[in-house]
Design an enzyme around this catalytic site. Structure first.
Site, PDB file in Angstrom:
ATOM      1  N   TYR A  53       1.002  -1.195   0.005  1.00  0.00           N
ATOM      2  CA  TYR A  53      -0.146  -0.262  -0.001  1.00  0.00           C
ATOM      3  C   TYR A  53       0.863   1.311  -0.196  1.00  0.00           C
ATOM      4  CZ  TYR A  53       1.338   0.795   4.839  1.00  0.00           C
ATOM      5  OH  TYR A  53       2.147   0.863   6.027  1.00  0.00           O
ATOM      6  N   PHE A  63       2.581   9.745   2.996  1.00  0.00           N
ATOM      7  CA  PHE A  63       2.724   9.688   4.262  1.00  0.00           C
ATOM      8  C   PHE A  63       3.414   8.362   4.976  1.00  0.00           C
ATOM      9  CE2 PHE A  63      -1.766   9.090   4.041  1.00  0.00           C
ATOM     10  CZ  PHE A  63      -1.880   8.040   5.060  1.00  0.00           C
ATOM     11  N   ASP A  64       2.918   7.178   4.118  1.00  0.00           N
ATOM     12  CA  ASP A  64       3.478   5.737   4.333  1.00  0.00           C
ATOM     13  C   ASP A  64       3.261   5.100   3.120  1.00  0.00           C
ATOM     14  OD1 ASP A  64       3.979   3.575   5.993  1.00  0.00           O
ATOM     15  OD2 ASP A  64       1.931   3.275   6.756  1.00  0.00           O
ATOM     16  N   ILE A  81      -7.295   1.033  10.734  1.00  0.00           N
ATOM     17  CA  ILE A  81      -8.359   2.136  10.583  1.00  0.00           C
ATOM     18  C   ILE A  81      -9.616   1.323   9.982  1.00  0.00           C
ATOM     19  CG2 ILE A  81      -6.839   3.989  10.707  1.00  0.00           C
ATOM     20  CD1 ILE A  81      -7.184   4.433   7.569  1.00  0.00           C
ATOM     21  N   TYR A 107      -7.955   8.573  10.921  1.00  0.00           N
ATOM     22  CA  TYR A 107      -7.353   9.126  12.233  1.00  0.00           C
ATOM     23  C   TYR A 107      -8.130  10.278  12.585  1.00  0.00           C
ATOM     24  CZ  TYR A 107      -3.714   5.738  10.664  1.00  0.00           C
ATOM     25  OH  TYR A 107      -2.988   4.789  10.252  1.00  0.00           O
ATOM     26  N   PHE A 122      -5.397   5.772  -0.333  1.00  0.00           N
ATOM     27  CA  PHE A 122      -4.666   4.594  -0.142  1.00  0.00           C
ATOM     28  C   PHE A 122      -4.669   3.943  -1.495  1.00  0.00           C
ATOM     29  CE2 PHE A 122      -4.840   5.203   4.231  1.00  0.00           C
ATOM     30  CZ  PHE A 122      -3.716   4.820   4.893  1.00  0.00           C
TER      31      PHE A 122
END
Length: 130
Positions: A53, A63-64, A81, A107, A122
């Site tokens: 992902y 961010f990830d 989440i 979040y 995502f």
């Protein structure tokens, strides 16, 4: 020996908001299929899954990314989440989807320090259901 890492995935053109063609669930989760899968089985919330992902905020900041780390992530679906728990259950093995996850399924608008705020985008590839 220095080996350069993987190239970051490109920022999606539709990162700011889901396109009109995106499907939406009752909860507000939006998605579109990027690549059809080969499997027929959908994971349950209690299943462990193997995924690749990348996540972006709506201003295009990554961010990830498991892709950037060079190894897939493994986790139980009901321990992430709510937008992931719901969205990945819609997928089959081998499938890639883009999700627009509203803040209330991510979040939140005022998350804990270090977590991204607001709607998140995502790209997720479901590699395996364990």
């Amino acid at each position: 020996d220095f080996k350069p890492g993987p190239k970051p995935p490109p920022v999606p053109e539709d990162v700011k908001a889901p396109p009109a063609s995106a499907k939406k669930t009752k909860s507000g989760l939006a998605y579109r299929v990027l690549e059809k899968g080969k499997g027929t089985r959908h994971p349950k919330a209690t299943d462990r899954v193997v995924v690749h992902y990348t996540g972006w905020t709506t201003d295009g900041k990554m961010f990830d990314s498991s892709v950037m780390r060079g190894e897939p992530a493994i986790f139980t679906l009901n321990q992430v989440i709510p937008g992931w728990t719901e969205g990945v259950q819609l997928m089959v093995e081998g499938e890639k989807r883009r999700f627009w996850i509203p803040a209330n399924l991510a979040y939140g608008e005022n998350p804990r320090p270090g977590a991204p705020a607001g709607m998140l985008v995502f790209d997720i590839e479901l590699i395996e259901i364990r």
